[in-house]
Design a protein around this motif. Structure first.
Motif, PDB file in Angstrom:
ATOM      1  N   GLU A  49      32.565  75.406 128.183  1.00  0.00           N
ATOM      2  CA  GLU A  49      33.127  76.748 128.195  1.00  0.00           C
ATOM      3  C   GLU A  49      34.644  76.596 128.224  1.00  0.00           C
ATOM      4  OE1 GLU A  49      31.590  78.703 131.584  1.00  0.00           O
ATOM      5  OE2 GLU A  49      29.519  78.628 130.913  1.00  0.00           O
ATOM      6  N   ALA A  50      35.251  76.798 127.075  1.00  0.00           N
ATOM      7  CA  ALA A  50      36.691  76.561 127.039  1.00  0.00           C
ATOM      8  C   ALA A  50      37.337  77.359 125.926  1.00  0.00           C
ATOM      9  CB  ALA A  50      36.980  75.074 126.847  1.00  0.00           C
ATOM     10  N   THR A  51      38.629  77.548 126.056  1.00  0.00           N
ATOM     11  CA  THR A  51      39.358  78.270 125.022  1.00  0.00           C
ATOM     12  C   THR A  51      40.845  77.991 125.156  1.00  0.00           C
ATOM     13  OG1 THR A  51      39.625  80.428 123.948  1.00  0.00           O
ATOM     14  CG2 THR A  51      39.794  80.387 126.332  1.00  0.00           C
ATOM     15  N   ARG A  52      41.530  78.198 124.067  1.00  0.00           N
ATOM     16  CA  ARG A  52      42.989  78.222 124.091  1.00  0.00           C
ATOM     17  C   ARG A  52      43.368  79.654 123.778  1.00  0.00           C
ATOM     18  NH1 ARG A  52      47.146  74.251 120.845  1.00  0.00           N
ATOM     19  NH2 ARG A  52      49.037  75.466 121.190  1.00  0.00           N
ATOM     20  N   LEU A  53      43.787  80.390 124.814  1.00  0.00           N
ATOM     21  CA  LEU A  53      44.075  81.808 124.647  1.00  0.00           C
ATOM     22  C   LEU A  53      45.371  82.045 123.880  1.00  0.00           C
ATOM     23  CD1 LEU A  53      43.114  83.091 128.201  1.00  0.00           C
ATOM     24  CD2 LEU A  53      41.688  82.984 126.163  1.00  0.00           C
ATOM     25  N   LYS A  54      46.288  81.135 124.061  1.00  0.00           N
ATOM     26  CA  LYS A  54      47.590  81.226 123.406  1.00  0.00           C
ATOM     27  C   LYS A  54      48.254  79.875 123.609  1.00  0.00           C
ATOM     28  CE  LYS A  54      51.666  84.262 123.189  1.00  0.00           C
ATOM     29  NZ  LYS A  54      52.383  85.385 123.837  1.00  0.00           N
ATOM     30  N   GLU A  55      49.310  79.608 122.879  1.00  0.00           N
ATOM     31  CA  GLU A  55      49.999  78.341 123.091  1.00  0.00           C
ATOM     32  C   GLU A  55      50.405  78.206 124.554  1.00  0.00           C
ATOM     33  OE1 GLU A  55      53.713  75.738 121.268  1.00  0.00           O
ATOM     34  OE2 GLU A  55      53.398  77.813 120.640  1.00  0.00           O
ATOM     35  N   ASN A  56      50.044  77.053 125.152  1.00  0.00           N
ATOM     36  CA  ASN A  56      50.319  76.768 126.568  1.00  0.00           C
ATOM     37  C   ASN A  56      49.485  77.616 127.525  1.00  0.00           C
ATOM     38  OD1 ASN A  56      52.225  74.798 125.944  1.00  0.00           O
ATOM     39  ND2 ASN A  56      53.869  76.314 125.807  1.00  0.00           N
ATOM     40  N   GLU A  99      54.971  89.088 129.569  1.00  0.00           N
ATOM     41  CA  GLU A  99      54.614  87.937 128.750  1.00  0.00           C
ATOM     42  C   GLU A  99      53.618  87.046 129.488  1.00  0.00           C
ATOM     43  OE1 GLU A  99      55.555  87.377 125.628  1.00  0.00           O
ATOM     44  OE2 GLU A  99      56.653  89.277 125.643  1.00  0.00           O
ATOM     45  N   LEU A 100      52.732  86.384 128.726  1.00  0.00           N
ATOM     46  CA  LEU A 100      51.767  85.479 129.331  1.00  0.00           C
ATOM     47  C   LEU A 100      52.466  84.283 129.965  1.00  0.00           C
ATOM     48  CD1 LEU A 100      48.931  85.397 126.641  1.00  0.00           C
ATOM     49  CD2 LEU A 100      49.043  86.764 128.728  1.00  0.00           C
ATOM     50  N   THR A 101      52.081  83.972 131.198  1.00  0.00           N
ATOM     51  CA  THR A 101      52.631  82.815 131.883  1.00  0.00           C
ATOM     52  C   THR A 101      51.918  81.554 131.398  1.00  0.00           C
ATOM     53  OG1 THR A 101      53.027  84.152 133.862  1.00  0.00           O
ATOM     54  CG2 THR A 101      52.982  81.754 134.151  1.00  0.00           C
ATOM     55  N   PRO A 102      52.631  80.456 131.094  1.00  0.00           N
ATOM     56  CA  PRO A 102      51.954  79.205 130.726  1.00  0.00           C
ATOM     57  C   PRO A 102      50.990  78.786 131.826  1.00  0.00           C
ATOM     58  CG  PRO A 102      54.289  79.066 130.260  1.00  0.00           C
ATOM     59  CD  PRO A 102      54.085  80.343 131.040  1.00  0.00           C
ATOM     60  N   CYS A 103      49.738  78.519 131.461  1.00  0.00           N
ATOM     61  CA  CYS A 103      48.700  78.245 132.457  1.00  0.00           C
ATOM     62  C   CYS A 103      47.725  77.198 131.947  1.00  0.00           C
ATOM     63  CB  CYS A 103      47.904  79.509 132.780  1.00  0.00           C
ATOM     64  SG  CYS A 103      48.836  80.798 133.590  1.00  0.00           S
ATOM     65  N   GLU A 104      47.121  76.500 132.891  1.00  0.00           N
ATOM     66  CA  GLU A 104      46.011  75.599 132.610  1.00  0.00           C
ATOM     67  C   GLU A 104      44.990  75.721 133.730  1.00  0.00           C
ATOM     68  OE1 GLU A 104      48.259  71.934 130.267  1.00  0.00           O
ATOM     69  OE2 GLU A 104      47.737  71.745 132.378  1.00  0.00           O
ATOM     70  N   LEU A 105      43.746  75.942 133.377  1.00  0.00           N
ATOM     71  CA  LEU A 105      42.632  75.904 134.324  1.00  0.00           C
ATOM     72  C   LEU A 105      41.606  74.936 133.760  1.00  0.00           C
ATOM     73  CD1 LEU A 105      42.110  79.693 135.171  1.00  0.00           C
ATOM     74  CD2 LEU A 105      43.408  78.003 136.468  1.00  0.00           C
ATOM     75  N   VAL A 106      41.339  73.853 134.475  1.00  0.00           N
ATOM     76  CA  VAL A 106      40.446  72.806 133.977  1.00  0.00           C
ATOM     77  C   VAL A 106      39.427  72.470 135.054  1.00  0.00           C
ATOM     78  CG1 VAL A 106      40.308  70.443 133.107  1.00  0.00           C
ATOM     79  CG2 VAL A 106      42.300  71.842 132.570  1.00  0.00           C
ATOM     80  N   LEU A 107      38.157  72.394 134.668  1.00  0.00           N
ATOM     81  CA  LEU A 107      37.103  71.953 135.574  1.00  0.00           C
ATOM     82  C   LEU A 107      36.232  70.950 134.828  1.00  0.00           C
ATOM     83  CD1 LEU A 107      35.557  72.230 138.299  1.00  0.00           C
ATOM     84  CD2 LEU A 107      34.135  73.958 137.159  1.00  0.00           C
ATOM     85  N   GLY A 108      36.120  69.734 135.365  1.00  0.00           N
ATOM     86  CA  GLY A 108      35.287  68.691 134.776  1.00  0.00           C
ATOM     87  C   GLY A 108      34.425  68.043 135.843  1.00  0.00           C
ATOM     88  N   TYR A 109      33.721  66.995 135.475  1.00  0.00           N
ATOM     89  CA  TYR A 109      32.785  66.380 136.415  1.00  0.00           C
ATOM     90  C   TYR A 109      32.486  64.942 136.016  1.00  0.00           C
ATOM     91  CZ  TYR A 109      29.292  66.985 132.757  1.00  0.00           C
ATOM     92  OH  TYR A 109      28.617  66.909 131.561  1.00  0.00           O
ATOM     93  N   ASP A 110      32.022  64.155 136.991  1.00  0.00           N
ATOM     94  CA  ASP A 110      31.462  62.831 136.772  1.00  0.00           C
ATOM     95  C   ASP A 110      30.130  62.752 137.499  1.00  0.00           C
ATOM     96  OD1 ASP A 110      33.585  61.658 135.253  1.00  0.00           O
ATOM     97  OD2 ASP A 110      34.760  61.521 137.093  1.00  0.00           O
ATOM     98  N   LEU A 111      29.250  61.862 137.034  1.00  0.00           N
ATOM     99  CA  LEU A 111      27.905  61.727 137.602  1.00  0.00           C
ATOM    100  C   LEU A 111      27.699  60.300 138.091  1.00  0.00           C
ATOM    101  CD1 LEU A 111      25.899  63.601 134.818  1.00  0.00           C
ATOM    102  CD2 LEU A 111      26.713  64.541 136.981  1.00  0.00           C
ATOM    103  N   TYR A 112      27.063  60.184 139.274  1.00  0.00           N
ATOM    104  CA  TYR A 112      26.802  58.885 139.883  1.00  0.00           C
ATOM    105  C   TYR A 112      25.379  58.855 140.432  1.00  0.00           C
ATOM    106  CZ  TYR A 112      31.945  58.904 140.066  1.00  0.00           C
ATOM    107  OH  TYR A 112      33.271  59.005 139.758  1.00  0.00           O
TER     108      TYR A 112
END
Length: 250
Positions: A49-56, A99-112
């Protein structure tokens, strides 16, 4: 480990799938960003589930689906919690000029998996919504798939009180030797509460995770502390959570 890659730079984690959130088109499937996998992990599908809404301006969320009801529910709760905490429905924020503020929201995972039937999922996230730097987060949990039980530290250390007496100075010394800017006793106390669940197991041992919150960058190195199997055995851990090692014939 994925958490370390987040600290090196979130840009490598970003892709252009569609975000499955209110008001945004959804897309399911694989992405180029694959989780780290260690041990006999059960079969799963990655959802993106991801997107690039605008540059940055980016949102990137990935999580596993196992087809195991109680486990998928726990995973979804983690994902929904991340979405809710960061108010993604109204993301991204705007500045005083609209104006849109430059933002990053990232959620990932690893499995063990330390052995068949014992599964750990370690979620790592990165949130940047302005300012000098973003903030990493780290959350792990471990399940006994047969009993459908989320494991606590006191499950790993059945003789809790003597184990804790040894763990407190051990972790405190480790944190202070790793970086003088790290918090000392405070994260150690949080990490080793008897009902603490923020850890993962792999074939080498146990790793305690410390949620960093809004800690400054010098403290990010303190986000996790690993204990090898020999140390765990000395501390009285229940070694049945790990596969028995076969002695190599000489």
């Amino acid at each position: 480990m994925r958490f370390q890659s987040l600290l090196k730079g979130c840009a490598a984690l970003l892709c252009t799938l569609a975000l499955s959130l209110p008001g945004v088109a959804a897309a399911d499937g694989n992405s180029d960003e694959q989780p780290g996998i260690s041990g006999p992990v059960p079969a799963f599908q990655q959802r993106g589930e991801a997107t690039r809404l605008k540059e940055n301006v980016y949102v990137n969320i990935h999580y596993p689906v196992f087809g195991i009801a109680f486990l998928d529910k726990a995973v979804r709760e983690q994902v929904d919690g991340f979405i809710k905490r960061n108010d993604i429905a109204s993301f991204p924020p705007k500045d005083e000029d609209g104006e849109l503020t430059p933002c990053e929201l990232v959620l990932g995972y690893d499995l063990y998996a330390s052995k068949p039937g014992i599964l750990s999922i370690a979620f790592s996230d990165w949130v940047y919504t302005g300012g000098t730097h973003g903030h990493p987060g780290y959350q792990a949990f471990t399940y006994d798939l047969r009993s459908k039980k989320r494991l606590r530290l006191k499950d790993i250390f059945p003789h809790w009180d003597p184990a804790r007496e040894k763990l407190v100075p051990l972790l405190k010394d480790f944190i202070e030797s790793e970086d003088t800017n790290c918090p000392s006793l405070e994260p150690a106390d949080r990490m080793i509460a008897p009902d603490a669940t923020n850890f993962y197991l792999d074939s080498n041992g146990l790793t305690l995770a410390y949620g960093m919150g809004y800690a400054p960058p010098p403290e990010w190195l303190c986000s996790s502390i690993s204990l090898d199997r020999e140390t765990l055995e000395e501390l009285g851990a229940d070694m049945r959570y790990w596969e028995e090692r076969q002695e190599t014939a000489r």
